[in-house]
Design a protein around this motif. Structure first.
Motif, short mmCIF file in Angstrom:
data_model
loop_
_atom_site.label_atom_id
_atom_site.label_comp_id
_atom_site.label_asym_id
_atom_site.label_seq_id
_atom_site.Cartn_x
_atom_site.Cartn_y
_atom_site.Cartn_z
N ALA A 30 -51.65 36.65 -4.27
CA ALA A 30 -50.65 35.12 -4.88
C ALA A 30 -50.29 35.09 -6.65
CB ALA A 30 -51.70 34.33 -4.64
N ALA A 31 -50.73 36.49 -7.69
CA ALA A 31 -49.94 35.77 -8.40
C ALA A 31 -48.22 36.33 -8.88
CB ALA A 31 -50.27 36.68 -9.31
N ASP A 73 -45.81 33.86 -6.88
CA ASP A 73 -45.93 32.43 -8.36
C ASP A 73 -44.66 33.55 -9.38
OD1 ASP A 73 -47.91 30.77 -7.81
OD2 ASP A 73 -49.68 32.63 -9.55
N GLU A 74 -44.33 34.57 -8.97
CA GLU A 74 -43.08 34.96 -10.01
C GLU A 74 -42.14 35.09 -9.31
OE1 GLU A 74 -43.62 39.23 -10.41
OE2 GLU A 74 -45.41 39.14 -11.46
N GLU A 113 -42.03 32.67 -6.78
CA GLU A 113 -42.24 30.81 -6.17
C GLU A 113 -42.66 30.12 -7.30
OE1 GLU A 113 -43.46 30.29 -2.16
OE2 GLU A 113 -41.28 31.73 -1.25
N PRO A 114 -41.73 30.40 -8.73
CA PRO A 114 -43.16 28.95 -9.40
C PRO A 114 -42.58 28.07 -9.72
CG PRO A 114 -40.88 29.89 -10.49
CD PRO A 114 -41.07 30.64 -9.18
N THR A 146 -44.42 26.39 -7.01
CA THR A 146 -45.37 26.51 -5.94
C THR A 146 -46.06 26.61 -6.65
OG1 THR A 146 -44.56 26.81 -3.99
CG2 THR A 146 -46.53 27.35 -3.49
N ASP A 147 -47.33 25.53 -6.91
CA ASP A 147 -48.34 25.44 -7.26
C ASP A 147 -49.49 26.79 -7.40
OD1 ASP A 147 -49.20 24.21 -5.28
OD2 ASP A 147 -51.32 22.75 -6.32
N LYS A 148 -49.74 27.07 -8.46
CA LYS A 148 -51.31 28.50 -8.46
C LYS A 148 -52.16 28.09 -6.87
CE LYS A 148 -50.29 29.80 -12.75
NZ LYS A 148 -49.05 31.25 -12.62
N HIS A 198 -50.21 28.47 -3.58
CA HIS A 198 -50.31 30.16 -3.48
C HIS A 198 -51.34 31.04 -2.67
CE1 HIS A 198 -46.25 30.59 -4.16
NE2 HIS A 198 -46.28 30.54 -5.20
#
Length: 106
Positions: free
Chosen positions: A47-48, A51-52, A54-55, A57-59, A62
């Motif tokens: 998920a992290a 995040d890289e 698709e920044p 989208t909220d964590k 993800h």
């Protein structure tokens, strides 16, 4: 007429690992790509990585989506994982060639 096996074949076809991240691709393809980049990873680690890519989208989103996809693929036997408290997944890619040799056929 569709064969009764079509649904099975659709659900259990070999996993395709994309060669690059594509925002227009399915979420599953992008999660599999992120896992491939990490080789061995837990759902929070994948998920992290997402995040890289698709920044925007909220964590928590993800993490939830990644957990669902990885668990689904694991339960179908399409990816491997251990039984640690936080399962670490992998794609079971062969990274080291076999060092043995085969006997001649004839």
């Amino acid at each position: 007429m569709d064969s009764p096996d079509q649904d099975f074949l659709k659900d259990y076809k070999p996993l395709h690992v994309p060669h690059k991240y594509d925002a227009a691709a399915s979420l599953q393809d992008n999660v599999v790509y992120a896992l491939a980049q990490l080789e061995y990873a837990t759902a929070p680690q994948v998920a992290a990585k997402m995040d890289e890519f698709e920044p925007k989208t909220d964590k928590p989103t993800h993490l939830q989506q990644t957990r669902e996809i990885l668990e689904g693929l694991f339960n179908k036997g399409l990816i491997k994982g251990d039984d640690e408290p936080e399962r670490q997944y992998n794609l079971s890619k062969i990274l080291v060639p076999n060092s043995g040799k085969a006997d001649p056929l004839f």
